[in-house]
Design a protein around this motif. Structure first.
Motif, PDB file in Angstrom:
ATOM      1  N   MET A   1      44.302  36.872  43.431  1.00 17.50           N
ATOM      2  CA  MET A   1      45.691  36.981  42.976  1.00 17.50           C
ATOM      3  C   MET A   1      45.873  38.279  42.193  1.00 17.50           C
ATOM      4  SD  MET A   1      46.811  33.280  41.593  1.00 17.50           S
ATOM      5  CE  MET A   1      45.810  31.862  41.991  1.00 17.50           C
ATOM      6  N   LYS A   2      47.060  38.843  42.282  1.00 20.37           N
ATOM      7  CA  LYS A   2      47.466  39.940  41.398  1.00 20.37           C
ATOM      8  C   LYS A   2      47.984  39.290  40.122  1.00 20.37           C
ATOM      9  CE  LYS A   2      47.547  43.445  44.525  1.00 20.37           C
ATOM     10  NZ  LYS A   2      46.541  44.491  44.467  1.00 20.37           N
ATOM     11  N   THR A   3      47.719  39.907  38.982  1.00 22.12           N
ATOM     12  CA  THR A   3      48.022  39.194  37.727  1.00 22.12           C
ATOM     13  C   THR A   3      48.914  39.989  36.774  1.00 22.12           C
ATOM     14  OG1 THR A   3      45.972  40.050  36.762  1.00 22.12           O
ATOM     15  CG2 THR A   3      45.846  37.897  37.797  1.00 22.12           C
ATOM     16  N   LYS A   4      49.705  39.229  36.028  1.00 20.12           N
ATOM     17  CA  LYS A   4      50.499  39.772  34.929  1.00 20.12           C
ATOM     18  C   LYS A   4      50.285  38.880  33.713  1.00 20.12           C
ATOM     19  CE  LYS A   4      53.103  43.217  36.586  1.00 20.12           C
ATOM     20  NZ  LYS A   4      52.878  44.600  36.133  1.00 20.12           N
ATOM     21  N   MET A   5      50.063  39.493  32.565  1.00 19.89           N
ATOM     22  CA  MET A   5      49.874  38.719  31.336  1.00 19.89           C
ATOM     23  C   MET A   5      50.990  39.065  30.343  1.00 19.89           C
ATOM     24  SD  MET A   5      46.627  38.647  28.734  1.00 19.89           S
ATOM     25  CE  MET A   5      46.828  40.292  28.067  1.00 19.89           C
ATOM     26  N   GLY A   6      51.566  38.034  29.742  1.00 23.18           N
ATOM     27  CA  GLY A   6      52.610  38.284  28.754  1.00 23.18           C
ATOM     28  C   GLY A   6      52.856  37.049  27.896  1.00 23.18           C
ATOM     29  N   SER A   7      53.911  37.130  27.100  1.00 19.26           N
ATOM     30  CA  SER A   7      54.224  36.039  26.172  1.00 19.26           C
ATOM     31  C   SER A   7      54.739  34.806  26.926  1.00 19.26           C
ATOM     32  CB  SER A   7      55.316  36.501  25.207  1.00 19.26           C
ATOM     33  OG  SER A   7      56.485  36.789  25.960  1.00 19.26           O
TER      34      SER A   7
ATOM     35  N   THR B   1      50.025  33.597  30.234  1.00 18.11           N
ATOM     36  CA  THR B   1      49.824  34.077  28.860  1.00 18.11           C
ATOM     37  C   THR B   1      48.360  34.453  28.612  1.00 18.11           C
ATOM     38  OG1 THR B   1      49.546  31.755  28.310  1.00 18.11           O
ATOM     39  CG2 THR B   1      51.687  32.742  27.791  1.00 18.11           C
ATOM     40  N   SER B   2      47.496  34.159  29.581  1.00 21.87           N
ATOM     41  CA  SER B   2      46.059  34.128  29.294  1.00 21.87           C
ATOM     42  C   SER B   2      45.255  35.259  29.940  1.00 21.87           C
ATOM     43  CB  SER B   2      45.508  32.781  29.788  1.00 21.87           C
ATOM     44  OG  SER B   2      44.111  32.793  29.772  1.00 21.87           O
ATOM     45  N   ALA B   3      44.511  35.976  29.122  1.00 23.23           N
ATOM     46  CA  ALA B   3      43.615  37.012  29.643  1.00 23.23           C
ATOM     47  C   ALA B   3      42.488  36.380  30.466  1.00 23.23           C
ATOM     48  CB  ALA B   3      43.018  37.813  28.481  1.00 23.23           C
ATOM     49  N   LYS B   4      42.006  35.236  30.021  1.00 21.30           N
ATOM     50  CA  LYS B   4      40.950  34.549  30.778  1.00 21.30           C
ATOM     51  C   LYS B   4      41.500  34.079  32.121  1.00 21.30           C
ATOM     52  CE  LYS B   4      37.783  30.642  30.813  1.00 21.30           C
ATOM     53  NZ  LYS B   4      37.156  29.535  30.107  1.00 21.30           N
ATOM     54  N   GLY B   5      42.722  33.563  32.099  1.00 17.53           N
ATOM     55  CA  GLY B   5      43.361  33.094  33.339  1.00 17.53           C
ATOM     56  C   GLY B   5      43.468  34.233  34.345  1.00 17.53           C
TER      57      GLY B   5
ATOM     58  N   CYS C   1      46.207  28.103  29.288  1.00 18.94           N
ATOM     59  CA  CYS C   1      44.806  28.493  29.467  1.00 18.94           C
ATOM     60  C   CYS C   1      44.357  29.176  28.189  1.00 18.94           C
ATOM     61  CB  CYS C   1      44.641  29.417  30.658  1.00 18.94           C
ATOM     62  SG  CYS C   1      42.978  30.127  30.827  1.00 18.94           S
ATOM     63  N   PRO C   2      43.620  28.479  27.322  1.00 21.27           N
ATOM     64  CA  PRO C   2      43.206  27.077  27.358  1.00 21.27           C
ATOM     65  C   PRO C   2      44.399  26.109  27.346  1.00 21.27           C
ATOM     66  CG  PRO C   2      41.929  28.289  25.721  1.00 21.27           C
ATOM     67  CD  PRO C   2      43.019  29.200  26.170  1.00 21.27           C
ATOM     68  N   HIS C   3      44.110  24.863  27.676  1.00 19.67           N
ATOM     69  CA  HIS C   3      45.145  23.829  27.805  1.00 19.67           C
ATOM     70  C   HIS C   3      46.147  23.866  26.648  1.00 19.67           C
ATOM     71  CE1 HIS C   3      43.233  20.794  30.846  1.00 19.67           C
ATOM     72  NE2 HIS C   3      43.824  21.817  31.425  1.00 19.67           N
ATOM     73  N   CYS C   4      47.422  23.686  27.015  1.00 25.14           N
ATOM     74  CA  CYS C   4      48.518  23.761  26.038  1.00 25.14           C
ATOM     75  C   CYS C   4      48.389  22.737  24.906  1.00 25.14           C
ATOM     76  CB  CYS C   4      49.842  23.454  26.723  1.00 25.14           C
ATOM     77  SG  CYS C   4      50.599  24.851  27.524  1.00 25.14           S
TER      78      CYS C   4
END
Ligand code: F3S
Length: 399
Positions: free
Chosen positions: A378-384, A365-369, A290-293
């Motif tokens: 959903m509960k969210t986690k963002m990381g590498s 990986t995505s802040a927008k996601g 997100c955006p598409h890989c």
């Protein structure tokens, strides 16, 4: 708004229903925003493709236009509500799939390329510097304006479609140089290391820049994947779909550095993570793309997943365009990823697929996601990418 003779004829119905309707949409928009004329566009990118968002009313609107409407310029689509081939694998119902396919068929009849992706610039819809466009998807619009130096407003689905049928769009907003002047200087003092840091940086700048056009300095190096992640985030969290990044944006050197200055410190990046990340440990859905890989991101996922297995009770989606997936097939990445139990989600993404109620937690990986998945409760986690693959394999967020 001043119309040429030809445009007036189109508005009067000389070229059929779809063209007339499109001219009505474009002239109304032009009047509202004070455009003096229409301007030719090099390509169009249409959002509003998921049946989940369109519903039956949207499908009916598209079918009406598809009766006699044919696009006049290269036109591609934003992600749909499902993988158009492997929708069953992603848990999409046959009823939804039937409706989504009708939407896609309508777009196909219009002559649109069914390449459902938010990264059209990776698959052949690559604008030139200074080229006028009518694109819809916010991250793609920001990328086109800020990385490629093309000129596009952030179109709605109907206005993008109208521009495709006419080959023109009203000349206002970001089509005009006077509206493309940066109005806030952002000095980045923070270290930006991994992919998700770019989402965090986008969050921090978006919140502080508040609908202004940032002129960003202090970036030491950045690659394409990081830029697409940053573009998605900065516009989601508040900035205009245009920024200047010194050393990256073509023409940035021609702009004067704005007097108003803000800084981004390491604490801003930490705060962004703290705000985006929820208090959750078990992960039900992991989504990268997100955006598409890009093919590089898929290669990295394959390398990290090799010989491992996705945990029971966790789904791992790799969201990408069908074209990029075909490259992954050829390079053997698909086989490695699927052998681990992960799934490709081509043509679609976590924000436009009907996911509400299916998953309670997400790692990405995505802040927008994260922004859109919270709207799906959903509960969210963002990381590498490494942290996301780890959470897919263990079923937990371990950082
Ligand atoms: Fe693309 Fe969907 Fe993210 S459209 S930018 S993958 S929310």
């Amino acid at each position: 708004m001043q119309l040429t003779k030809q445009e007036q004829k189109m508005l009067d119905g000389a070229e059929g229903y779809a063209v007339q309707k499109s001219m009505e949409i474009l002239t109304a928009l032009g009047e509202i925003f004070g455009a003096k004329s229409l301007i030719k566009v090099g390509s169009v990118q249409v959002a509003g493709v998921s049946y989940h968002n369109l519903g039956d009313a949207g499908l009916e609107f598209l079918n009406e236009l598809a009766k006699d409407g044919k696009v006049k310029v290269l036109t591609t689509l934003n992600p749909a509500g499902m993988d158009l081939e492997n929708w069953q694998q992603l848990g999409i119902s046959p009823e939804f799939a039937e409706k989504q396919n009708l939407v896609i068929e309508a777009f196909e009849r219009m002559g649109i390329l069914v390449s459902c992706t938010c990264t059209p610039y990776l698959i052949g819809n690559l604008p030139l510097y200074g080229e006028h466009l009518a694109w819809s998807e916010s991250s793609a619009v920001t990328f086109a304006n800020s990385v490629l130096g093309a000129k596009t407003n952030r179109e709605g689905g109907p206005s993008a479609l109208a521009a495709a049928f006419i080959g023109k769009t009203p000349c206002y907003g970001l089509h005009l140089d006077e509206n493309r002047v940066p109005d806030i200087h952002v000095q980045v003092n923070a270290e930006i290391r991994k992919l998700s840091d770019w989402g965090a940086l986008g969050f921090a700048i978006g919140k502080k820049a508040e609908n202004k056009i940032p002129f960003i300095t202090g970036i030491k190096s950045v690659d394409l994947d990081e830029l697409k992640s940053f573009c998605a985030s900065v516009v989601t969290y508040g900035a205009k779909p245009l920024f200047y990044m010194k050393g990256v944006t073509p023409g940035a050197e021609l702009q004067a550095q704005p007097k108003e200055t803000i800084t981004i410190e390491q604490t801003d990046i930490t705060n962004a993570y703290d705000t985006i990340n929820d208090d959750v440990s078990g992960i039900e859905l992991v989504c990268v793309g997100c955006p598409h890989c890009s093919i590089n991101e898929i290669a990295k996922v394959a390398e990290l997943l090799k010989g491992k297995t996705v945990a029971e009770g966790t789904e791992f989606w790799v969201a990408t365009s069908r074209n990029v997936k075909q490259l992954a097939d050829k390079r053997g990445y698909t086989q490695v990823i699927e052998a681990a139990g992960a799934k490709f989600a081509c043509d679609t993404c976590m924000a436009v697929a009907p996911l509400k109620g299916r998953f309670k937690s997400l790692a990405t990986t995505s802040a927008k996601g994260c922004f859109y998945s919270r709207q799906n409760n959903m509960k969210t986690k963002m990381g590498s990418i490494e942290e996301c693959v780890d959470s897919a394999v263990t079923g937990k967020w371990n950082s």
